[in-house]
Design an enzyme around this catalytic site. Structure first.
Site, short mmCIF file in Angstrom:
data_model
loop_
_atom_site.label_atom_id
_atom_site.label_comp_id
_atom_site.label_asym_id
_atom_site.label_seq_id
_atom_site.Cartn_x
_atom_site.Cartn_y
_atom_site.Cartn_z
N GLU A 244 95.89 56.39 66.99
CA GLU A 244 95.24 56.17 65.69
C GLU A 244 94.73 54.74 65.69
OE1 GLU A 244 94.72 58.62 63.85
OE2 GLU A 244 96.22 60.08 64.48
N CYS A 278 93.16 50.56 57.90
CA CYS A 278 92.23 51.10 58.89
C CYS A 278 91.10 51.82 58.19
CB CYS A 278 92.97 52.03 59.84
SG CYS A 278 93.93 53.29 58.99
#
Ligand code: NAP
Length: 470
Positions: A244, A278
């Site tokens: 990720e 993010c």
């Protein structure tokens, strides 16, 4: 606070100590005794030798007891995250709430058997048999986490592993290790068999890379930057990988958008968690006609995001993770200004603090637009129409999440179909999710293997198929 790396709940013996400093005032928050390469090998061996997998009921109980313990210490954890990460209390209280959800959903999923049954006589080649699937734990999971959600990130690794019955060795960020170790204490106290969890801090060459390369680690789950993620992909060898990585998420604002909503989404998306998500809004792509009014309103809104002492209740934007991270933002901003961008508000740095900043006339090819800048920057780029916005949105190497503000369903559907990324949120920030929904990116943001509690449980287990005469 003096903590130590833990092998199956036991302190390591090493003498080297990691110091953790408060990014806001530079005070020492605590220390962590570091582990060595030998400790890492021991932790993986202990995990692999563990065979007494708790029942589904027992796993759910451990997760639920941990949730109740965290609930009773919400404020303590929020203040600890604020101390080591510099994030405003408003943000860290929110993060603890999200972690409670992770634990709740993981406890629910631990009880759910997703096994399938197939009849064997449904083809000309078939037989009167039945085929079943059952999910089994892996020997050992390795997890490496970033600094930016120090509690929720580790919960997203540990809780699904427990639900799957898979022992896990965690290497948290060296910038925020205290929260991880205090969370581990809650899990052991809730009855987690200690051999199911080790938490190790230490130099990359001693812990992180040996964990990535270890041949007994069946799955390696990494959340962090694209550069490290790609290095992991090259050195991990034959194992399951969950990566990720970074993002550069666009918020598209069309002429037909509810403008007040679009402004709120832009500010929340850009400035929450000091812009260190993010899935933060990293580019605001606004249709030409509405751009002047949108910009005026966003500048006014930005003034509500008070930047200051993270422990002050009025503060909405604390520090970024370190002074060097703030200096990096300053350099990205200077580059954009040199290329013709204009700072409309914010833009100043004090130590690790960077003001929420609205920038306009940002050239499409500058660093702030093309790469990921991890901080409270809100660059506005005008676009001709939806097609131009979608092409620009897809033009970077990343593909994590995205958002569009529009009141036209056809525009929303076109965006959902065209955007090359893991998530498209209509009239919401790119970061909207619930902790059990599938989450994760494509392109340089990840390999398309999703996290979120349900998907992560799949990653931390394997499906065994068996058949019986019937
Ligand atoms: P980072 O620098 O990549 O570090 C992440 C973790 O990797 C840390 O624990 C770090 O350890 C470790 N690490 C460093 N070098 C390593 C190596 N050679 N091999 C294995 N592990 C290594 O990321 P960060 O600055 O902490 O976090 C910010 C980044 O994470 C941003 O790019 C953000 O977009 C991304 N992120 C992505 C998601 C997502 O779900 N897609 C979520 C959150 C954050 P040390 O701390 O010891 O250096």
């Amino acid at each position: 606070m003096k903590l130590t790396s833990l092998i199956a709940g036991n302190p390591v013996r090493g003498r080297e100590v990691l110091e953790v400093f408060n990014p806001y005032d530079g005070s020492r928050v605590g220390t962590v005794r570091m582990a060595t390469h030998d400790d890492l090998d021991t932790a993986v061996a202990v995990a692999c030798e563990f065979t007494e997998t708790p029942t589904r009921f027992a796993r759910a109980e451990i997760l639920e007891k941990t949730r109740l313990a965290l609930e009773s210490q919400r404020e303590k954890f929020a203040r600890l995250i604020t101390a080591e990460a510099g994030l405003a209390l408003r943000e860290t209280r929110y993060e603890v709430g999200r972690t409670l959800d992770v634990l709740r959903f993981a406890a629910m999923e631990a009880l759910r058997d997703d096994g399938q049954i197939f009849s064997g006589d449904i083809s000309a080649q078939g037989k009167a048999r039945k085929i079943f699937t059952t999910r089994e734990p892996l020997r050992c999971a390795g997890a490496i986490t970033p600094f930016n959600h120090p509690l929720n990130q580790i919960a997203h690794k540990i809780a699904p592993a427990i639900a799957a019955g898979t022992p896990i060795v965690l290497k948290p960020s060296e910038k925020t290790p205290l929260t991880a170790l205090k969370f581990a204490e809650l899990l052991y106290a809730a009855g987690l068999p200690s051999r199911m969890l080790s938490v190790l801090l230490g130099p990359t060459s001693e812990i992180a890379e040996p964990l990535v390369r270890h041949t007994d680690v069946d799955v390696l789950a990494f959340t962090g930057s694209e550069a490290i993620g790609k290095r992991i992909a090259t050195i991990a060898g034959y194992k399951k990988l969950v990566l990720e990585l970074g993002g550069n998420d666009p918020l598209i604002v069309l002429n037909d958008a509810d403008l007040e909503l679009a402004v709120t989404l832009a500010a929340e998306g850009s400035f929450r968690n000091s812009g260190q998500r993010c899935t933060a809004v990293k580019r605001i792509l606004v249709e030409e006609k509405v751009a002047p009014e949108f910009t005026k309103r966003l500048v006014a809104k930005t003034k509500e995001y008070v930047c200051g002492d993270p422990t002050d209740e009025k503060t909405r934007v604390g520090t970024v993770i370190s002074e060097s991270a703030a200096l990096q933002l300053e350099s990205v901003l200077q580059d954009a200004v040199a290329a013709g961008a204009k700072v409309l508000c914010g833009g100043k740095r004090r130590g690790a603090q960077f003001e929420p900043t609205v920038i306009t006339k940002v050239p499409r090819e500058c660093r702030m637009v093309v790469t990921e800048s991890f901080g409270p920057l809100a660059p506005i780029i005008t676009v001709r129409d939806l097609d131009d916005a979608l092409a620009l949105a897809n033009s970077t190497a990343y593909g994590l999440s995205s958002a569009i503000a529009t009141t036209n369903l056809n525009h929303a559907l076109k965006a959902i179909k065209t955007l090359r990324c893991g998530t498209v949120n209509v009239n919401e920030v790119p970061g909207f999710r619930v902790e059990c929904s599938p989450f994760g990116g494509i392109k340089d943001s990840g390999l398309g293997v999703k996290e979120g509690v349900i998907e992560a449980i799949k990653a931390y287990s394997f499906v065994k198929t068996f058949s019986l005469p019937w």
